[in-house]
Design an enzyme around this catalytic site. Structure first.
Site, short mmCIF file in Angstrom:
data_model
loop_
_atom_site.label_atom_id
_atom_site.label_comp_id
_atom_site.label_asym_id
_atom_site.label_seq_id
_atom_site.Cartn_x
_atom_site.Cartn_y
_atom_site.Cartn_z
N ASP A 1 55.88 68.00 42.99
CA ASP A 1 57.01 68.65 43.67
C ASP A 1 57.17 70.09 43.19
O ASP A 1 57.30 70.35 41.99
CB ASP A 1 58.30 67.88 43.41
N ASP B 1 51.06 69.22 38.74
CA ASP B 1 52.40 68.77 39.05
C ASP B 1 52.45 68.58 40.57
O ASP B 1 51.57 69.07 41.29
CB ASP B 1 53.41 69.83 38.60
#
Length: 222
Positions: A19, A17
């Site tokens: 952010d 991932d």
């Protein structure tokens, strides 16, 4: 924590991932939503609290039900693009060392954002961008659907069982688990439900992630 699966020897892949996992964008996201709320005369704190829990179109339906959601989204995108150009971004401690140490072609980014913004943020923070980036435009269903992580594995030529997902949020953890992958959580004070391992920070996970990618067998459960 759940028991971490084991499988026969085969190459390992790491799917990140972005952010909240590699890039610390919390302040930027809050600033963007504050500016968006101000433009519509809405309470910034109330809007941000909804935005933390939902996708943008769902946020608009709650905080601005009388507004055209597509117009709202266009305004939000303009603000996000401006923030990428002028905002201050920072990579989490350990991110640069981690990404530089991974075998080429064996890792990918899986983000609910858009690729051009990810590339802009990575350029600002000096992080390398892999060959495979699965973004919001790549799939019809975002996290917590398993599709984003399954697509990343397919583009890498990897089997889901050979992939390690690194996530910070419940929706991403669920996405990785539903894809049949090993999921480790980072940058959270307590474990997200379902993770196979939990690390309070990305820095704490660096050595273990690199070991996972380098070894022909899965890391043992801790």
């Amino acid at each position: 924590m759940t028991s971490e699966p084991t499988h026969p020897s085969s190459p390992r892949y790491v799917l990140f991932d972005v952010d909240g996992t590699l890039i610390d964008a919390v302040a930027n996201q809050r600033r963007v939503w504050e500016r968006w709320a101000a433009g519509y005369g809405l309470d910034a704190d109330a809007v941000h609290q909804v935005a933390l829990r939902t996708r943008p179109m769902e946020t608009f339906s709650v905080v601005a039900p009388d507004r055209d959601p597509h117009e709202c989204l266009a305004v939000l995108h303009e603000l996000e693009d401006e923030d990428v150009r002028s905002g201050v971004y920072a990579a989490f401690d350990g991110a640069s060392q981690l990404l530089a140490g991974l075998p080429p072609g064996r890792w990918a980014l899986v983000t609910s954002n858009y690729e051009h913004r990810v590339r802009g943020r990575f350029a600002r923070t000096g992080l390398p961008v892999p060959d495979v980036v699965v973004d919001a435009a790549s799939v019809d269903e975002g996290k917590p659907s398993p599709l984003p992580y399954l697509l990343a594995a397919a583009r890498l030529g990897a089997e889901p069982k050979d992939c390690l997902v690194i996530e910070d949020a419940p929706s991403g953890v669920e996405s990785g688990l539903r894809a049949g992958m090993t999921v480790w959580g980072v940058n959270a004070p307590t474990p997200v439900e379902g993770v196979h391992r939990h690390f309070g920070s990305l820095r704490e996970a660096v050595a273990d992630i690199l070991a996972f990618a380098a070894e022909p067998c899965r890391a043992s459960q801790v």
